[in-house]
Design a protein around this motif. Structure first.
Motif, PDB file in Angstrom:
ATOM      1  N   ARG A  13      70.899  57.079  36.263  1.00 46.51           N
ATOM      2  CA  ARG A  13      70.400  57.204  37.631  1.00 46.51           C
ATOM      3  C   ARG A  13      71.592  57.218  38.597  1.00 46.51           C
ATOM      4  O   ARG A  13      72.724  56.918  38.205  1.00 46.51           O
ATOM      5  CB  ARG A  13      69.463  56.040  37.982  1.00 46.51           C
ATOM      6  CG  ARG A  13      68.262  55.922  37.043  1.00 46.51           C
ATOM      7  CD  ARG A  13      67.287  54.840  37.488  1.00 46.51           C
ATOM      8  NE  ARG A  13      66.290  54.582  36.458  1.00 46.51           N
ATOM      9  CZ  ARG A  13      65.224  55.339  36.229  1.00 46.51           C
ATOM     10  NH1 ARG A  13      65.015  56.411  36.968  1.00 46.51           N
ATOM     11  NH2 ARG A  13      64.362  55.043  35.275  1.00 46.51           N
ATOM     12  N   GLY A  14      71.331  57.556  39.841  1.00 52.27           N
ATOM     13  CA  GLY A  14      72.358  57.491  40.871  1.00 52.27           C
ATOM     14  C   GLY A  14      73.550  58.382  40.574  1.00 52.27           C
ATOM     15  O   GLY A  14      73.409  59.528  40.138  1.00 52.27           O
ATOM     16  N   ASP A  15      74.761  57.846  40.775  1.00 57.55           N
ATOM     17  CA  ASP A  15      75.976  58.636  40.630  1.00 57.55           C
ATOM     18  C   ASP A  15      76.156  59.156  39.204  1.00 57.55           C
ATOM     19  O   ASP A  15      76.641  60.275  39.006  1.00 57.55           O
ATOM     20  CB  ASP A  15      77.201  57.801  41.031  1.00 57.55           C
ATOM     21  CG  ASP A  15      77.234  57.522  42.522  1.00 57.55           C
ATOM     22  OD1 ASP A  15      76.542  58.234  43.272  1.00 57.55           O
ATOM     23  OD2 ASP A  15      77.950  56.584  42.940  1.00 57.55           O
ATOM     24  N   ALA A  16      75.778  58.337  38.209  1.00 56.63           N
ATOM     25  CA  ALA A  16      75.942  58.761  36.817  1.00 56.63           C
ATOM     26  C   ALA A  16      75.071  59.983  36.519  1.00 56.63           C
ATOM     27  O   ALA A  16      75.500  60.922  35.840  1.00 56.63           O
ATOM     28  CB  ALA A  16      75.584  57.611  35.876  1.00 56.63           C
ATOM     29  N   TYR A  17      73.853  59.979  37.047  1.00 55.59           N
ATOM     30  CA  TYR A  17      72.938  61.112  36.870  1.00 55.59           C
ATOM     31  C   TYR A  17      73.500  62.354  37.567  1.00 55.59           C
ATOM     32  O   TYR A  17      73.548  63.449  36.982  1.00 55.59           O
ATOM     33  CB  TYR A  17      71.568  60.753  37.432  1.00 55.59           C
ATOM     34  CG  TYR A  17      70.546  61.859  37.392  1.00 55.59           C
ATOM     35  CD1 TYR A  17      69.774  62.086  36.251  1.00 55.59           C
ATOM     36  CD2 TYR A  17      70.346  62.676  38.505  1.00 55.59           C
ATOM     37  CE1 TYR A  17      68.831  63.098  36.217  1.00 55.59           C
ATOM     38  CE2 TYR A  17      69.405  63.695  38.482  1.00 55.59           C
ATOM     39  CZ  TYR A  17      68.644  63.904  37.334  1.00 55.59           C
ATOM     40  OH  TYR A  17      67.715  64.923  37.303  1.00 55.59           O
ATOM     41  N   ASP A  18      73.949  62.187  38.799  1.00 57.03           N
ATOM     42  CA  ASP A  18      74.483  63.319  39.560  1.00 57.03           C
ATOM     43  C   ASP A  18      75.733  63.895  38.899  1.00 57.03           C
ATOM     44  O   ASP A  18      75.960  65.106  38.932  1.00 57.03           O
ATOM     45  CB  ASP A  18      74.808  62.881  40.989  1.00 57.03           C
ATOM     46  CG  ASP A  18      73.551  62.687  41.833  1.00 57.03           C
ATOM     47  OD1 ASP A  18      72.461  63.090  41.379  1.00 57.03           O
ATOM     48  OD2 ASP A  18      73.660  62.130  42.948  1.00 57.03           O
ATOM     49  N   THR A  19      76.552  63.029  38.299  1.00 61.70           N
ATOM     50  CA  THR A  19      77.749  63.491  37.611  1.00 61.70           C
ATOM     51  C   THR A  19      77.395  64.375  36.427  1.00 61.70           C
ATOM     52  O   THR A  19      78.029  65.413  36.187  1.00 61.70           O
ATOM     53  CB  THR A  19      78.600  62.293  37.143  1.00 61.70           C
ATOM     54  OG1 THR A  19      79.007  61.528  38.280  1.00 61.70           O
ATOM     55  CG2 THR A  19      79.834  62.756  36.377  1.00 61.70           C
TER      56      THR A  19
END
Length: 260
Positions: free
Chosen positions: A38-44
């Protein structure tokens, strides 16, 4: 499908993990055995995938399929100008529904910009339809403000309006101000349920993307039919068990005048 041969397509499944504890401890589980990103890890992860598509298939159309509402809208808006993008839940649904509305309007000879659209359900599909409908209105000559005031939305918590708690970012363009509601005769102490909204907003088009069976009540449909000669009623949720209303009921409640 649309003249595109299957050999020209590449299905890709992005495995972002799971929060299902049973699957995480199952030695035979074939997915990524980690908690869901989720969050930054998902967007990465998504950014790395898009960069790879651009590098390997620079002329490809990237079709986003079955992404959850907020990610679907956010990712489409983020990447649509970096490479050709299409989201079926948002844009495909919107194209079909707006085509249906335009076909229905041939009965009255009125433009879409002269209509008032009420959406019950403010997920990716509802927002996608509303966005496209407003774009069509602007194409017909409506101003930004006229297009905005032609659309009203209800979600699972009722009417979407400014100052209400927990109105998500993607719904805010469709939130009405308290002053605007007062001018339509809304009582600030009312619950803003469907029947109340129909009574004050007097929609000419009612669109259902709620996934809730029977939410288009007899009272609401009769209220609508009393305010417009050819109400356009679109209960879109599927399967039929989840439909906002049955066509036969809508026709009966509108004395046969509704276009369903």
């Amino acid at each position: 499908g649309a003249g595109i041969h299957p050999s020209r397509t590449l299905p890709v499944s992005l495995d972002c993990g799971t929060d299902n504890e049973e699957l995480l401890h199952d030695p035979l589980y074939l997915g990524y055995p980690k908690p869901r990103l989720r969050g930054d890890a998902y967007d990465t992860l998504i950014e790395a995938f898009v960069e790879a598509v651009i590098e390997v298939y620079p002329h490809a159309l990237l079709q986003w399929e079955d992404f959850k509402q907020h990610n679907a809208l956010r990712l489409l808006d983020r990447y649509r100008r970096r490479l050709p993008c299409f989201n079926d839940d948002i844009q495909g649904t919107a194209a079909v529904v707006c085509a249906g509305i335009l076909a229905a309007l041939r009965q009255s000879g009125e433009p879409l910009s002269a209509q008032r659209l009420l959406f019950v359900g403010a997920g990716a599909a509802g927002i996608g339809i509303a966005r496209l409908a407003q774009a069509i209105m602007r194409g017909e000559g409506a101003t930004e403000e006229e297009a905005r005031k032609a659309v009203m939305m209800l979600d699972s918590k009722g009417l979407v309006f400014e100052g209400r708690d927990d109105v998500q970012e993607d719904k805010r363009p469709f939130a009405w101000g308290s002053g605007e509601l007062s001018r339509l005769g809304f009582d600030p102490r009312s619950s803003y349920d469907l029947e109340t909204v129909v009574r004050h907003f007097a929609p000419t088009v009612l669109v259902g993307t709620s996934g809730k069976a029977g939410v288009f009540t007899e009272t609401a449909v009769r209220e609508m039919a009393a305010r417009t000669s050819r109400p356009i009623v679109l209960p879109l949720s599927n399967p039929t068990a989840n439909s906002e209303a049955l066509p036969a009921d809508v026709l009966a409640w509108s004395d046969g005048r509704a276009l369903v």
